[in-house]
Design an enzyme around this catalytic site. Structure first.
Site, PDB file in Angstrom:
ATOM      1  N   GLU A 206       6.888  -4.621  49.421  1.00  0.00           N
ATOM      2  CA  GLU A 206       7.833  -5.710  48.807  1.00  0.00           C
ATOM      3  C   GLU A 206       9.151  -5.106  47.930  1.00  0.00           C
ATOM      4  O   GLU A 206       9.220  -4.006  47.427  1.00  0.00           O
ATOM      5  CB  GLU A 206       6.885  -6.641  47.804  1.00  0.00           C
ATOM      6  CG  GLU A 206       5.901  -7.228  48.629  1.00  0.00           C
ATOM      7  CD  GLU A 206       5.053  -8.015  47.729  1.00  0.00           C
ATOM      8  OE1 GLU A 206       4.532  -9.100  48.292  1.00  0.00           O
ATOM      9  OE2 GLU A 206       4.710  -7.622  46.514  1.00  0.00           O
TER      10      GLU A 206
ATOM     11  N   CYS B 196      14.912  -4.353  43.199  1.00  0.00           N
ATOM     12  CA  CYS B 196      13.783  -3.703  42.688  1.00  0.00           C
ATOM     13  C   CYS B 196      13.259  -3.188  43.819  1.00  0.00           C
ATOM     14  O   CYS B 196      12.667  -3.984  44.657  1.00  0.00           O
ATOM     15  CB  CYS B 196      12.648  -4.468  41.787  1.00  0.00           C
ATOM     16  SG  CYS B 196      11.312  -3.841  41.269  1.00  0.00           S
TER      17      CYS B 196
ATOM     18  N   CYS C 244      -0.267   2.329  45.091  1.00  0.00           N
ATOM     19  CA  CYS C 244      -0.139   3.021  44.198  1.00  0.00           C
ATOM     20  C   CYS C 244      -1.386   3.797  43.732  1.00  0.00           C
ATOM     21  O   CYS C 244      -2.310   3.094  43.413  1.00  0.00           O
ATOM     22  CB  CYS C 244       0.507   2.607  42.683  1.00  0.00           C
ATOM     23  SG  CYS C 244       0.929   3.658  41.557  1.00  0.00           S
TER      24      CYS C 244
ATOM     25  N   CYS D 158      -3.257   1.658  37.362  1.00  0.00           N
ATOM     26  CA  CYS D 158      -3.146   1.081  35.961  1.00  0.00           C
ATOM     27  C   CYS D 158      -3.976  -0.152  36.130  1.00  0.00           C
ATOM     28  O   CYS D 158      -3.967  -1.065  37.307  1.00  0.00           O
ATOM     29  CB  CYS D 158      -1.939   0.528  35.744  1.00  0.00           C
ATOM     30  SG  CYS D 158      -0.823   2.094  35.394  1.00  0.00           S
TER      31      CYS D 158
ATOM     32  N   CYS E 131      -2.406  -3.838  36.665  1.00  0.00           N
ATOM     33  CA  CYS E 131      -1.224  -3.740  37.703  1.00  0.00           C
ATOM     34  C   CYS E 131      -1.897  -4.258  39.230  1.00  0.00           C
ATOM     35  O   CYS E 131      -2.876  -3.569  39.544  1.00  0.00           O
ATOM     36  CB  CYS E 131      -0.420  -2.497  37.785  1.00  0.00           C
ATOM     37  SG  CYS E 131       0.580  -2.489  39.057  1.00  0.00           S
TER      38      CYS E 131
ATOM     39  N   GLY F  72       4.494   1.413  43.594  1.00  0.00           N
ATOM     40  CA  GLY F  72       4.225   3.048  43.592  1.00  0.00           C
ATOM     41  C   GLY F  72       4.954   3.725  42.483  1.00  0.00           C
ATOM     42  O   GLY F  72       5.573   3.063  41.510  1.00  0.00           O
ATOM     43  N   GLU F  73       4.263   4.897  42.394  1.00  0.00           N
ATOM     44  CA  GLU F  73       4.916   5.839  41.264  1.00  0.00           C
ATOM     45  C   GLU F  73       6.125   6.655  41.983  1.00  0.00           C
ATOM     46  O   GLU F  73       5.756   7.622  42.680  1.00  0.00           O
ATOM     47  CB  GLU F  73       3.697   6.765  40.745  1.00  0.00           C
ATOM     48  CG  GLU F  73       3.889   7.906  39.812  1.00  0.00           C
ATOM     49  CD  GLU F  73       4.814   7.574  38.731  1.00  0.00           C
ATOM     50  OE1 GLU F  73       4.579   6.668  37.951  1.00  0.00           O
ATOM     51  OE2 GLU F  73       6.024   8.481  38.526  1.00  0.00           O
TER      52      GLU F  73
ATOM     53  N   SER G  18      11.679   4.263  36.960  1.00  0.00           N
ATOM     54  CA  SER G  18      10.491   3.864  36.074  1.00  0.00           C
ATOM     55  C   SER G  18       9.162   4.535  36.510  1.00  0.00           C
ATOM     56  O   SER G  18       8.751   4.671  37.755  1.00  0.00           O
ATOM     57  CB  SER G  18      10.278   2.401  36.022  1.00  0.00           C
ATOM     58  OG  SER G  18       9.097   2.135  35.304  1.00  0.00           O
TER      59      SER G  18
ATOM     60  N   HIS H 264       3.044   1.757  27.380  1.00  0.00           N
ATOM     61  CA  HIS H 264       2.212   0.563  26.988  1.00  0.00           C
ATOM     62  C   HIS H 264       1.438   0.908  25.630  1.00  0.00           C
ATOM     63  O   HIS H 264       1.337  -0.031  24.676  1.00  0.00           O
ATOM     64  CB  HIS H 264       1.341   0.363  28.152  1.00  0.00           C
ATOM     65  CG  HIS H 264       2.135   0.110  29.240  1.00  0.00           C
ATOM     66  ND1 HIS H 264       2.936  -0.811  29.518  1.00  0.00           N
ATOM     67  CD2 HIS H 264       2.079   0.758  30.511  1.00  0.00           C
ATOM     68  CE1 HIS H 264       3.379  -1.094  30.706  1.00  0.00           C
ATOM     69  NE2 HIS H 264       2.973   0.116  31.237  1.00  0.00           N
TER      70      HIS H 264
ATOM     71  N   ASN I 275       2.249 -10.398  33.418  1.00  0.00           N
ATOM     72  CA  ASN I 275       2.197 -11.337  34.449  1.00  0.00           C
ATOM     73  C   ASN I 275       0.699 -11.274  35.006  1.00  0.00           C
ATOM     74  O   ASN I 275       0.410 -10.166  35.621  1.00  0.00           O
ATOM     75  CB  ASN I 275       3.242 -10.702  35.537  1.00  0.00           C
ATOM     76  CG  ASN I 275       4.550 -11.015  34.972  1.00  0.00           C
ATOM     77  OD1 ASN I 275       5.066 -11.817  34.430  1.00  0.00           O
ATOM     78  ND2 ASN I 275       5.331  -9.780  35.230  1.00  0.00           N
TER      79      ASN I 275
ATOM     80  N   CYS J 186       7.037  -7.982  37.791  1.00  0.00           N
ATOM     81  CA  CYS J 186       6.476  -6.627  37.563  1.00  0.00           C
ATOM     82  C   CYS J 186       4.990  -6.496  37.670  1.00  0.00           C
ATOM     83  O   CYS J 186       4.527  -7.367  37.029  1.00  0.00           O
ATOM     84  CB  CYS J 186       6.888  -5.864  36.261  1.00  0.00           C
ATOM     85  SG  CYS J 186       8.548  -5.494  36.188  1.00  0.00           S
TER      86      CYS J 186
END
Ligand code: SAH
Ligand code: SF4
Length: 343
Positions: free
Chosen positions: A92, A105, A112, A116, A119, A159-160, A191, A216, A290, A333
């Site tokens: 996406e 974005c 990923c 987390c 997420c 992804g990281e 990020s 966080h 979210n 996000c």
């Protein structure tokens, strides 16, 4: 078998041209049409002979891969493209219009591996890294869909990014190449969930790419659980790298904090956060959580969010509250997963 130009890459294009006995400058012509004129069909490339176009079309069925779905959030015009890669994997990419800005974005991986807890991408698990071309094609798909060039790029999709550094930087090189989109590096933000090697490597890269760290919570026990990257790079190691980043580059780091009810929204969490930011050039971005179906967390209350904002300001730390974009289409996000349905 025919293939998609972007998925196969531009090195493949150069090789293909040689095999087809076409002059090498054809590759530059094709690149020019795509990156300068945003033309995504060989038929419209008027300086290429008909016979060469025919040959190219025999090898490449398409320039861009198919877009399975393109959803636009009516509330804020955020657009989300679900793109099918040549091996069938779905990724996406999101277009976020602002006042005089258009932020794209981008995803760097399918899924990923960091996982987390809050997420949606993390819940999906990890499939594979994206190639630079697969990262750049997201930009082109969004240009085609929105009819606009990006003013800003954020590597904040699936992804990281620092787990895929080589392709990440290759994609940045393509996007900043004056022969391509010619974007300024200071318009690009990476990020990371706190990949220290990646941060240290960024210090020595040319250009002024911005860094955002998904912090966080600034307590090792809590962060080990919420952002498992912390087990590999605990807070003291992260802080040391960020101190070096700030002193060597003079650039400001954005610290992303998603406030979660009874998890990282308490007074001691606030104090730990202020403490962690001390000595760094930072800007704290309080991100609204979210929600998605299979997630056990809840957003912190407005009251706690305001308290964080007030106290951070008092401590002399720049702070913003990021409004959420594309929530209605699961494009915000942490909501990306390669699926569009709500479950
Ligand atoms: N993997 C990188 C970049 C992609 S995630 C990273 O973690 O930084 C992009 C941002 O979305 C991160 O700041 C991440 O913490 C945040 N995020 C993840 N899940 C979220 C959710 N459910 N609500 C709000 N933000 C979320
Ligand atoms: Fe990966 Fe970022 Fe999601 Fe964490 S927040 S699982 S690092 S995409």
């Amino acid at each position: 078998m025919t293939k998609c130009l972007f998925s196969s890459g531009f090195e493949d294009l150069a090789k293909t041209l040689t095999e087809l006995n076409m002059p090498a400058f054809r590759a530059n012509q094709v690149r020019d049409w795509i990156f300068k004129k945003f033309v995504f069909s060989f038929d419209e490339m008027s300086n290429i002979s008909e016979s060469d176009i025919k040959k190219l079309k025999e090898v490449y069925s398409k320039i861009l891969p198919p877009v399975e779905k393109y959803l636009v959030d009516k509330a804020d015009q955020t657009g989300k493209a679900l793109i099918k890669l040549s091996d069938g994997e779905l990724i996406e990419a999101v277009a976020i219009p602002g006042n005089n800005t258009m932020t794209f974005c981008l995803s760097t991986q399918v899924g990923c591996p960091v996982k987390c807890l809050f997420c949606r991408t993390g819940k999906q698990g990890f499939t594979r890294n994206l190639s630079a071309e697969e990262i750049v094609l997201q930009v082109m798909v969004l240009v085609k869909k929105t009819g606009k060039k990006p003013t800003n790029i954020v590597y904040m999709g699936m992804g990281e990014p620092f787990f895929n550094s080589e392709e990440l930087y290759r994609s940045i090189d393509i996007l900043t190449d004056p022969k391509g989109l010619g974007l300024a590096t200071r318009r690009i933000t990476i990020s990371t969930s706190g990949h220290v090697q990646g941060i240290l490597e960024l210090i020595n890269r040319p250009g002024e790419v911005n860094l955002a760290v998904s912090l966080h919570v600034a307590n090792d026990d809590a962060r080990d659980k919420l952002v498992p990257m912390n087990k590999k790079f605990p807070l003291d190691v992260l802080k040391k790298a960020l101190t070096e980043y700030c002193s060597k580059t003079g650039r400001r780091v954005t610290m992303e904090v998603v406030l979660l009810k009874n998890t990282n929204d308490q007074y001691n969490d606030l104090m730990n956060l202020i403490n962690f930011c001390e000595g760094l050039i930072v800007h704290v971005n309080l991100v609204r959580f979210n929600n998605f179906k299979e997630c056990e967390f809840e957003a912190a209350s407005d009251k706690n969010e305001k308290e964080f904002k007030k106290e951070l300001k008092k401590a002399g730390i720049a702070v913003t509250v990021r409004s959420s974009h594309g929530q209605n289409i699961l494009a915000a996000c942490g909501q990306l997963s390669g699926k569009t349905q709500k479950d």
